[in-house]
Scaffold this active site. Structure first.
Site, PDB file in Angstrom:
ATOM      1  N   GLU A  36       0.914  -1.252   0.102  1.00  0.00           N
ATOM      2  CA  GLU A  36      -0.163   0.098   0.005  1.00  0.00           C
ATOM      3  C   GLU A  36       0.814   1.125  -0.006  1.00  0.00           C
ATOM      4  O   GLU A  36       0.741   2.128  -0.771  1.00  0.00           O
ATOM      5  CB  GLU A  36      -1.108   0.050   1.230  1.00  0.00           C
ATOM      6  CG  GLU A  36      -2.091  -0.963   1.191  1.00  0.00           C
ATOM      7  CD  GLU A  36      -3.155  -0.989  -0.022  1.00  0.00           C
ATOM      8  OE1 GLU A  36      -2.978   0.326  -0.459  1.00  0.00           O
ATOM      9  OE2 GLU A  36      -3.778  -1.686  -0.475  1.00  0.00           O
ATOM     10  N   ASP A  49      -8.544   8.213  -3.748  1.00  0.00           N
ATOM     11  CA  ASP A  49      -8.129   7.001  -4.548  1.00  0.00           C
ATOM     12  C   ASP A  49      -9.150   7.257  -5.585  1.00  0.00           C
ATOM     13  O   ASP A  49      -9.847   8.127  -5.594  1.00  0.00           O
ATOM     14  CB  ASP A  49      -8.262   5.864  -3.489  1.00  0.00           C
ATOM     15  CG  ASP A  49      -7.673   4.612  -4.205  1.00  0.00           C
ATOM     16  OD1 ASP A  49      -7.504   4.753  -5.217  1.00  0.00           O
ATOM     17  OD2 ASP A  49      -7.541   3.604  -3.446  1.00  0.00           O
TER      18      ASP A  49
END
Length: 149
Positions: A36, A49
């Protein structure tokens, strides 16, 4: 010598191990973190995102935090972004989320790192989505390479 010091020492080791143990095995948790963010606390903590805000070293979504918060006994700081900015709370949130969704009764088998990774990436049904396979391959590569985190 009495057995008391040995028993005390063994109890202390057991307690320390339990403090660090979570539902998601540490190697799997660390590799999810590595994939991540390189396992770094991002600055800024949250970034937009594709579909929503992702925060902290595990790129938690608000919906994941809510599910973890509502499903467990851990208060998770009662604030999504504060929790995501905390290493401890982020790990607790991810563990609580997995305790809710990565369970044998849903998966049909005991959860594996593949299940944890794919559910983390795409939500409760991510474990059966073809779109999460590439993400799992990244986590699996990390597990095989064992990067120092």
């Amino acid at each position: 010598m009495s057995p008391a010091p040995v028993i005390l020492f063994a109890s202390l080791i057991g307690c320390l191990t339990a403090v660090h143990a979570g539902y998601v095995p540490d190697d799997c948790m660390n590799c999810i973190c590595y994939v991540e963010t390189g396992c770094r606390m991002p600055d800024p903590i949250c970034q937009m995102d594709i579909h929503s805000l992702s925060c902290g070293p595990f790129q938690l979504k608000h919906s994941h935090w809510l599910d973890a918060h509502q499903g467990g006994d851990v208060p998770l700081m009662n604030d999504f972004q504060r929790c995501a900015a905390s290493w401890t709370c982020s790990r607790q949130a991810l563990n609580a989320y997995m305790e809710r969704y990565a369970v044998k009764s849903r998966l049909g088998h005991s959860p594996t790192c593949q299940d944890f990774s794919r559910i983390h990436h795409e939500g409760p049904n991510g474990f059966k989505s073809a779109e999460t396979v590439a993400y799992w391959e990244q986590v699996k590569k990390c597990l095989r390479g064992g990067p120092e985190l």
